[in-house]
Structures are given as C-alpha cells and as structure tokens.
Design a protein around this motif. Structure first.
Motif, short mmCIF file in Angstrom:
data_model
loop_
_atom_site.label_atom_id
_atom_site.label_comp_id
_atom_site.label_asym_id
_atom_site.label_seq_id
_atom_site.Cartn_x
_atom_site.Cartn_y
_atom_site.Cartn_z
N TYR A 132 -15.40 23.24 43.68
CA TYR A 132 -14.63 22.74 42.53
C TYR A 132 -14.16 21.11 42.70
CZ TYR A 132 -14.88 26.84 39.84
OH TYR A 132 -15.38 28.07 38.98
N ALA A 133 -13.58 21.14 43.96
CA ALA A 133 -13.16 19.72 44.34
C ALA A 133 -14.16 18.67 44.66
CB ALA A 133 -12.37 19.63 45.59
N SER A 134 -15.55 19.12 45.13
CA SER A 134 -16.44 17.80 45.00
C SER A 134 -17.13 17.74 43.45
CB SER A 134 -17.55 18.52 45.93
OG SER A 134 -18.25 19.67 45.23
N THR A 135 -16.96 18.54 42.72
CA THR A 135 -17.35 18.62 41.21
C THR A 135 -16.33 17.59 40.59
OG1 THR A 135 -18.51 20.71 41.15
CG2 THR A 135 -18.16 19.23 39.11
N ALA A 136 -15.00 17.48 40.66
CA ALA A 136 -14.04 16.88 40.46
C ALA A 136 -14.14 15.30 41.00
CB ALA A 136 -12.72 17.61 40.64
N ALA A 143 -12.94 16.40 32.14
CA ALA A 143 -13.67 17.64 32.81
C ALA A 143 -13.26 17.40 34.34
CB ALA A 143 -15.22 17.12 32.72
N ALA A 144 -12.77 16.04 34.69
CA ALA A 144 -12.49 15.93 36.23
C ALA A 144 -11.19 16.64 36.46
CB ALA A 144 -12.41 14.55 36.56
N LEU A 145 -10.27 16.70 35.26
CA LEU A 145 -8.93 17.04 35.57
C LEU A 145 -9.02 18.66 35.65
CD1 LEU A 145 -5.76 16.78 35.85
CD2 LEU A 145 -5.90 16.75 32.99
N ILE A 146 -9.93 19.28 34.76
CA ILE A 146 -10.01 20.59 34.76
C ILE A 146 -10.75 21.15 36.16
CG2 ILE A 146 -11.46 22.62 33.62
CD1 ILE A 146 -11.29 20.90 31.14
N PHE A 147 -11.66 20.46 36.70
CA PHE A 147 -12.05 20.78 37.92
C PHE A 147 -10.99 20.88 39.02
CE2 PHE A 147 -16.32 20.61 35.85
CZ PHE A 147 -16.97 21.79 36.28
N LEU A 193 -5.95 12.72 36.97
CA LEU A 193 -4.97 12.52 35.88
C LEU A 193 -4.95 10.99 35.72
CD1 LEU A 193 -1.87 14.44 37.23
CD2 LEU A 193 -2.96 14.54 34.90
N CYS A 194 -5.24 10.08 36.62
CA CYS A 194 -5.27 8.69 36.30
C CYS A 194 -6.65 8.45 35.60
CB CYS A 194 -5.49 7.90 37.55
SG CYS A 194 -3.76 7.69 38.36
N CYS A 195 -7.62 8.96 35.65
CA CYS A 195 -8.74 8.99 35.03
C CYS A 195 -8.87 9.39 33.86
CB CYS A 195 -10.01 9.66 35.70
SG CYS A 195 -10.85 8.74 37.13
N PHE A 196 -8.06 10.75 33.63
CA PHE A 196 -7.82 11.22 32.19
C PHE A 196 -6.89 10.31 31.12
CE2 PHE A 196 -5.37 14.20 29.53
CZ PHE A 196 -6.22 14.56 28.72
N CYS A 253 -17.01 13.81 42.15
CA CYS A 253 -18.20 13.24 41.58
C CYS A 253 -17.76 12.60 39.94
CB CYS A 253 -19.45 14.30 41.58
SG CYS A 253 -19.95 14.53 43.14
N LEU A 254 -17.05 13.50 39.18
CA LEU A 254 -16.66 13.20 37.76
C LEU A 254 -15.85 11.93 37.95
CD1 LEU A 254 -16.48 16.49 36.28
CD2 LEU A 254 -18.14 15.08 35.80
N ASN A 255 -14.98 12.06 38.99
CA ASN A 255 -13.95 10.80 39.07
C ASN A 255 -14.44 9.44 39.41
OD1 ASN A 255 -11.53 12.33 38.23
ND2 ASN A 255 -11.31 12.97 40.35
N ILE A 256 -15.58 9.56 40.15
CA ILE A 256 -16.28 8.62 40.69
C ILE A 256 -17.35 7.95 39.44
CG2 ILE A 256 -18.42 7.61 41.97
CD1 ILE A 256 -17.26 9.52 44.25
N CYS A 257 -17.80 8.91 38.73
CA CYS A 257 -18.71 8.63 37.56
C CYS A 257 -17.60 7.60 36.53
CB CYS A 257 -19.36 9.76 36.89
SG CYS A 257 -20.51 10.26 37.74
#
Length: 124
Positions: free
Chosen positions: A83-87, A60-64, A46-49, A89-93
């Motif tokens: 799904y959590a590990s994908t989220a 994308a991180a929020l969706i995952f 949510l913070c990244c979004f 990774c997207l949050n880190i990026c």
C-alpha cells in the motif's frame, strides 16, 4: 576440576556431542535483524490532497497511505509495503502533473504578457 561433559572439558574440544571421535558440526547462532517498517507517506499524501489533487490522485494516495498505516499497526509489513508503494506512485504522479500544469500556466502567462506589452507599444 570440571566433571566430564561440561564445556571446560578438554575431551570435547573439536567434537560435537553425539559423534565421538569425529569432527562434528559446529553449532552457530542466528541473529534476526528486524528491518525498519515501511514509510506510509501520509504527509506527502495530505499535501497532494490539499494543494494538488488532479484527477483525484491526491485522494487515492491519501487512502492508500491510511491503509498502509493501518497494516503497519496490525503488523502486516508486506501489506503495508504494498500500500505504501502504491501511495508513493500516486503521489509522484500527482506532483508531476501539478508541476507540469503550473509550468504551462507560467509559460502561457509570460508569453501573453510579453505579447500584450509588444502590441501595446504599437509594433503591430
């Protein structure tokens, strides 16, 4: 005075029922330890979004993260972990990209301000 065959009977010590006179297999107890459910990183997403959404990575991180939370509620821990590990990774990026962009903006602002100050004093 225990009847024959009960646990207090001394003739059964060291033997397993079914193998008289032989040292038998000792029954054992299995303890299943339930691990903690995987983190879904919903707050970070949510913070990244809201605050930093470069190339829609925050969305994308929020969706995952939402998919991970749904899988966790259903009981599919493997799917939730995926799904959590994908989220994550997207949050880190997204966090790294925004940090780099903010750092570059700060450096450009400082250099521009110092050059403006240097030229306004008549050194050029």
């Amino acid at each position: 005075m225990n009847p024959a065959g009960y646990p207090g009977d001394a003739s059964l010590i060291g033997r397993y029922e079914g193998n008289p006179g032989q040292p038998g297999v000792v029954p054992y107890t299995t303890v299943n330890i339930v691990s903690d459910p995987p983190k879904d990183h919903i707050i970070w997403s949510l913070c990244c979004f809201v605050y930093s959404n470069p190339f829609c990575l925050g969305l994308a991180a929020l969706i995952f993260s939402i998919k991970a939370r749904d899988r966790k509620m259903v009981g599919d821990m493997d799917g939730a972990q995926h799904y959590a590990s994908t989220a994550r990774c997207l949050n880190i990026c997204a966090t790294v990209l925004v940090s780099i962009i903010i750092g570059i903006c700060l450096i450009v602002t400082i250099v521009t301000a110092s050059r403006a100050t240097y030229t306004s004093r008549g050194h050029i």
